[in-house]
Write a protein that holds these residues in place. Structure first.
Motif, short mmCIF file in Angstrom:
data_model
loop_
_atom_site.label_atom_id
_atom_site.label_comp_id
_atom_site.label_asym_id
_atom_site.label_seq_id
_atom_site.Cartn_x
_atom_site.Cartn_y
_atom_site.Cartn_z
N GLY A 52 0.66 -1.25 0.10
CA GLY A 52 0.05 -0.13 0.05
C GLY A 52 0.89 1.27 0.02
N CYS A 53 2.03 1.03 0.68
CA CYS A 53 2.83 2.28 0.65
C CYS A 53 3.34 2.75 -0.75
CB CYS A 53 4.14 2.04 1.40
SG CYS A 53 4.03 1.99 3.14
N TYR A 54 3.33 2.03 -1.77
CA TYR A 54 3.94 2.54 -2.94
C TYR A 54 3.25 1.92 -4.24
CZ TYR A 54 5.70 -1.94 -4.84
OH TYR A 54 5.89 -3.34 -5.30
N MET A 93 14.44 -2.70 -1.29
CA MET A 93 13.73 -1.42 -1.43
C MET A 93 14.23 -0.22 -0.83
SD MET A 93 10.80 -0.15 -2.60
CE MET A 93 9.51 -1.02 -3.16
N LEU A 94 15.05 -0.42 0.39
CA LEU A 94 15.77 0.66 0.91
C LEU A 94 16.91 1.18 0.07
CD1 LEU A 94 16.29 2.09 3.59
CD2 LEU A 94 17.94 0.36 4.28
N VAL A 95 17.46 0.25 -0.76
CA VAL A 95 18.49 0.57 -1.67
C VAL A 95 17.85 1.33 -2.85
CG1 VAL A 95 20.25 -0.20 -3.26
CG2 VAL A 95 20.09 -1.34 -1.15
N SER A 96 16.60 1.01 -3.40
CA SER A 96 15.71 1.44 -4.36
C SER A 96 15.58 2.90 -3.98
CB SER A 96 14.67 0.77 -4.61
OG SER A 96 14.94 -0.81 -5.03
N TRP A 97 15.00 3.18 -2.73
CA TRP A 97 14.71 4.58 -2.17
C TRP A 97 15.92 5.57 -2.60
CZ3 TRP A 97 17.24 6.37 2.46
CH2 TRP A 97 16.79 7.84 2.85
N PHE A 98 17.19 4.84 -1.96
CA PHE A 98 18.44 5.76 -1.90
C PHE A 98 18.62 6.08 -3.16
CE2 PHE A 98 22.86 6.42 -2.05
CZ PHE A 98 23.32 7.34 -0.98
N GLN A 105 8.02 7.20 -0.74
CA GLN A 105 7.03 6.03 -0.65
C GLN A 105 7.73 4.74 -0.59
OE1 GLN A 105 5.62 5.28 -4.92
NE2 GLN A 105 5.43 7.23 -4.79
N LEU A 106 9.05 4.77 -1.17
CA LEU A 106 9.76 3.49 -1.08
C LEU A 106 10.44 3.32 0.41
CD1 LEU A 106 11.48 3.83 -4.60
CD2 LEU A 106 9.44 2.92 -4.05
N LEU A 107 10.71 4.26 1.18
CA LEU A 107 11.29 4.17 2.28
C LEU A 107 10.24 3.96 3.37
CD1 LEU A 107 13.39 4.93 4.45
CD2 LEU A 107 12.73 7.21 4.52
N CYS A 108 9.02 4.34 3.06
CA CYS A 108 7.58 3.82 4.00
C CYS A 108 7.85 2.25 3.71
CB CYS A 108 6.59 4.64 3.66
SG CYS A 108 6.56 6.28 3.92
N SER A 159 10.01 0.15 2.68
CA SER A 159 11.19 -0.56 3.14
C SER A 159 10.72 -0.77 4.71
CB SER A 159 12.33 0.12 2.88
OG SER A 159 13.50 -0.31 3.58
N ILE A 160 10.67 0.35 5.56
CA ILE A 160 10.57 0.20 7.06
C ILE A 160 9.38 -0.66 7.36
CG2 ILE A 160 9.85 1.67 8.88
CD1 ILE A 160 11.19 4.20 7.50
N THR A 161 8.29 -0.56 6.64
CA THR A 161 7.17 -1.52 7.14
C THR A 161 7.77 -2.89 6.65
OG1 THR A 161 5.82 0.08 6.41
CG2 THR A 161 4.51 -2.07 6.58
N GLY A 162 8.28 -3.29 5.66
CA GLY A 162 9.02 -4.58 5.49
C GLY A 162 9.72 -5.05 6.58
#
Length: 396
Positions: free
Chosen positions: A17-19, A79-84, A183-186, A188-191
């Protein structure tokens, strides 16, 4: 156990849902608008193999919850790397970003089937019938999806300022998470939270003498196994068609609603500036309709349920195509409401049907094959075909 599994699904679908429904907006802003179809088709490409493979592995594990945790942890890291990358690169490179996203999906998509396998097994071990309990548990996945959508739709952060906005005319509204890489950071954190939570689930009862009926890496052999039954074969074919509809909806509905901001007549409409929140009505409808699945399956059978689901998909797209944020807003809203029947009466009913159709040795594999057909073959073909059509008529 019902409460613990409900939390699992709340987190599991909160990641998506975040992204998922606003990813197209990020891609368009990063210069990859014409490649949206390829990113949503990636869901199908990955689902052709990995859910069945992970389901096959889960059938042999004493604690498939551990496999679920590992997959979520690896997906969250990707996903964290994708956000960065997205947050530090204004114009996204297709190859780089696509590979990063594929890595995320490689580990995230199997968790959809794995969560079902774990849930069905834990429910049975506590003397609870999945067909009775699962809809009321799975509905919390929809609640998590909606909560995440509302969060990224409305919250913004820029230059130390955190706030909420519901209109594109509000100060800093362009920095709402639905438009940015946050949205990607959100997600990643949820994951990461989901990965840790999965470790708290109890081990499943396990018979060490049990061996999977299908040996080797699942693929064509798995398909032959489940396609040998005519009812299951027909169902899986229609599951693929539903996957076509689902990913077209996920990939292009919000960019379609957002495009009305470029039309003077609808530029100031609150609907066109809050596409993610408008789309969330689909998930609210899904939450309401999910409780009808078990009752309808028991009373009318899987054939009637599938017929209703496919008809609802057709009606959804008719209403979406004819609607607008002005005098046709009611059609956009009606389209979102119809989604609840369309999604649940195929996807949720399908997972329950595959649980009933699989023997004790292939429960995980059965869920994986369901994902293979719907989110694999169906999503890939549907999204790529839709992408070609959209790129012909829509000038990014």
């Amino acid at each position: 156990m019902r409460s613990r599994l409900s939390v699992l699904y709340f987190l599991q679908f909160g990641i998506w849902g975040c992204y998922l429904t606003c990813f197209g907006q990020l891609l368009g802003a990063g210069g990859l608008g014409r490649s949206i179809a390829w990113f949503y088709a990636a869901i199908g490409i990955v689902s052709i193999l990995t859910p069945a493979v992970m389901g096959h592995i889960a059938d042999k594990m004493k604690q498939p919850g551990l496999l679920l945790s590992v997959c979520h942890g690896a997906a969250a890291t990707a996903m964290l790397v994708s956000w960065f990358y997205a947050s530090t690169t204004p114009t996204l490179d297709f190859v780089t970003f696509y590979i990063l996203y594929l890595l995320f999906l490689l580990f995230y998509m199997p968790t959809m089937a794995l969560a079902n396998t774990v849930s069905f097994s834990l429910l049975k071990s506590h003397g609870i019938k999945p067909v009775d309990a699962f809809p009321s548990i799975r509905v919390w996945g929809t609640v998590g999806f909606v909560a995440a959508m509302w969060f990224v739709n409305s919250v913004y952060f820029h230059d130390g300022h955190l706030g909420i906005a519901f209109s594109d005319t509000a100060p800093l509204a362009q920095y709402r998470f639905q438009y940015t890489s946050t949205q990607l950071l959100c997600a990643s954190i949820t994951g990461l939270i989901t990965s840790l939570y999965a470790l708290t689930l109890p081990a499943l009862p396990f018979d060490p003498s049990t061996k999977p009926l299908i040996k080797g890496v699942p693929g064509l052999k798995a398909l032959r196994h489940f396609f040998s039954n005519s009812t299951t074969r027909v169902f899986l074919i229609f599951a693929a068609f539903s996957g076509v509809c689902l990913q077209i909806s996920n990939g292009f509905a919000t960019p379609y609603i957002n495009h009305f901001m470029g039309i003077e007549k609808y530029a100031g409409s609150i609907a066109s500036g809050n596409a993610t929140m408008l789309f969330s009505l689909s998930q609210i409808s899904e939450a309401a309709a999910i409780l009808l699945v078990g009752i309808t399956m028991k009373r009318f059978g899987i054939k009637t349920v599938i017929a209703i689901g496919l008809s609802a998909w057709a009606l959804r797209f008719v209403l979406l195509g004819l609607g607008n944020p002005g005098d046709g807003l009611w059609m956009l809203v009606a389209s979102m409401i119809v989604y609840g029947i369309a999604f649940n009466f195929i996807t949720i009913a399908g997972h329950l049907f595959m649980e009933q159709s699989s023997d004790s040795n292939t429960k995980g594999l059965g869920q994986g094959v369901m994902m293979l057909m719907s989110n694999g073959f169906g999503a890939t073909v549907g999204t790529l075909t839709a992408g070609v059509i959209v790129n012909i008529w829509w000038h990014w």
